[in-house]
Design an enzyme around this catalytic site. Structure first.
Site, PDB file in Angstrom:
ATOM      1  N   ARG A  36      31.105  62.628  46.329  1.00  0.00           N
ATOM      2  CA  ARG A  36      29.760  62.318  46.871  1.00  0.00           C
ATOM      3  C   ARG A  36      28.844  63.786  47.004  1.00  0.00           C
ATOM      4  NH1 ARG A  36      29.407  57.647  51.527  1.00  0.00           N
ATOM      5  NH2 ARG A  36      29.644  55.963  49.928  1.00  0.00           N
ATOM      6  N   LYS A 197      37.029  36.811  49.714  1.00  0.00           N
ATOM      7  CA  LYS A 197      36.258  35.647  50.264  1.00  0.00           C
ATOM      8  C   LYS A 197      34.741  35.335  49.799  1.00  0.00           C
ATOM      9  CE  LYS A 197      38.535  36.537  54.853  1.00  0.00           C
ATOM     10  NZ  LYS A 197      38.209  36.667  56.118  1.00  0.00           N
ATOM     11  N   GLY A 354      33.359  49.477  46.676  1.00  0.00           N
ATOM     12  CA  GLY A 354      34.420  50.245  46.869  1.00  0.00           C
ATOM     13  C   GLY A 354      35.671  49.630  46.226  1.00  0.00           C
ATOM     14  N   GLY A 377      27.400  49.000  50.308  1.00  0.00           N
ATOM     15  CA  GLY A 377      26.534  48.037  50.740  1.00  0.00           C
ATOM     16  C   GLY A 377      25.102  47.950  50.101  1.00  0.00           C
TER      17      GLY A 377
END
Length: 397
Positions: A36, A197, A354, A377
């Site tokens: 990063r 999921k 990720g 996100g």
């Protein structure tokens, strides 16, 4: 493109408040992964080249509005200096006396890192007073933290309403790649969505079926869709209570003309461990005492054909239990196919999240993709069709 870039900003002699995401892993006071930090280098160097004085704003961990010494940004200074090749000063606060003094003392060609913005409770509340205090330190605001753009915080959204604002190079690259993938893509467009999921990616699936031509579903999510079609998946990971929802998504896709690609064959095993005894069976022939851990060779072949017929690919999530061999086979093969098509100039490929980045790195395919997003996100919320506050603020500015 309603937001400005660094090329449109006069930075000469100006203090440039630069929001970055350098929330990197630290062990024993040392940065263990500089990815990063490396990503913000082009922005900081361009600000310096244009005569600006970069003042970095960043968060670290989750101190919840309190000063937590272990979450100080101070240990990141050596890694920043190594990456940037310039002197990096540090201020013990991101507002007030310490910050003002450090900004005033900042020399030409130097960089200043301010202390963790989340040490102030007003950061995550997007407090106007805190945003104003930060904004008072600079003359221009640059947001280079796309990975935090889905959060309306004082340093990611609030300051953009106070100062002339622009996107940094990383933010610019992310937004251009995403616009090319979903905003105004070259069709046909295929999306790969995997993971455990359905419940965590409902908004994502609902948005994608109205935007893409093909939707490849893999991982545990695929099992839930098989259940929705009346298939017995044995002991496989599946959300049986989401079967009706999966049916609704299938119907929505059909109405929108989006082809759903589910595995026609699967790799099953009786235990979840590396190199467990396994067999390949038709998707509707999973033994009652076994679990589906990967897509089979026929499924991979269909995915490859889908990629070959596409011009744009968006990827989020693995196709199987990619962490352990041999259940990484489908993910590796599909990733390699996408990488080869991209390298040949036949496909624009964008991936993020990720697990996705980890899976593509493991497959050795990342370097050939058109763009790999560093965001988790924010990338997901963008794929879901949601407005990202950090980006919207730049557009309004």
């Amino acid at each position: 493109m309603a937001w400005k870039t660094l090329d449109e900003m006069d930075l000469a002699g100006k203090v440039v408040l630069t929001r970055v995401d350098i929330n990197v892993p630290v062990e024993d006071g040392k940065v263990t992964d500089t990815t990063r930090i490396d990503k913000i280098v082009p922005t900081v160097k361009d600000i310096l080249a244009k005569g600006g004085r970069p003042v970095l704003l960043a968060h670290f961990g989750r101190p919840k509005g309190k000063v937590v010494p272990e979450m100080s940004l101070a240990p990141l200074v050596p890694a920043l200096e190594a990456a940037l090749g310039v002197s990096v000063n540090f201020a013990t606060d991101c507002i007030g006396g310490p910050a003002k003094q450090a900004v005033a003392a900042l020399g030409e060609g130097e960089v200043l890192l301010l202390e963790n913005t989340r040490f102030h409770a007003g950061e995550e509340k997007n407090d106007a007073e805190l945003a104003a205090s930060m904004g008072a330190l600079g003359e221009v605001y640059v947001n280079d933290a796309f990975s935090a753009a889905h959060r309306a915080h004082a340093s990611t959204e609030g300051i953009a309403h106070i100062l002339p604002a622009a996107a940094g190079r990383l933010m610019e690259a992310e937004l251009k790649a995403l616009e090319a993938a979903l905003g105004a893509p070259v069709r046909p467009v295929t999306a790969v969505v995997g993971g455990a999921k359905v419940s965590t990616k409902l908004d994502l699936l609902g948005n994608l079926v109205t935007k893409v031509d093909n939707l490849v579903i893999g991982g545990g999510m695929a099992n839930t869709f098989l259940v929705a079609q009346g298939v017995d998946v044995g002991k496989s990971l599946a959300e049986h209570d989401m079967a009706d929802t999966a049916k609704e998504i299938l119907a929505k896709a059909d109405a929108a003309g989006c082809k759903i690609v589910l595995p026609s064959d699967v790799v099953v095993a009786r235990e979840f461990k590396a190199n467990a005894a396994n067999e390949t069976v038709a998707a509707d022939a999973c033994p009652s005492d076994a679990m589906i851990l990967d897509a089979g060779p026929e499924a991979v072949a269909e995915i490859a054909r889908t990629f070959e017929a596409s011009k744009t690919l968006i990827w989020n999530g693995p196709l199987g239990a990619f962490e352990i061999a041999p259940f990484d086979t489908a993910t590796n093969a599909a990733a390699a196919k996408a990488a080869d098509l991209t390298e040949a100039g036949k496909l624009t490929s964008v991936a993020g999240g990720g697990d996705t980045v980890a899976a593509l790195n493991k497959a050795g395919a990342s370097a050939k993709f058109t763009y790999i997003s560093t965001a988790g996100g924010a990338f997901l919320e963008w794929m879901e069709g949601k407005t990202l506050p950090g980006v919207a603020a730049l557009e309004k500015n």
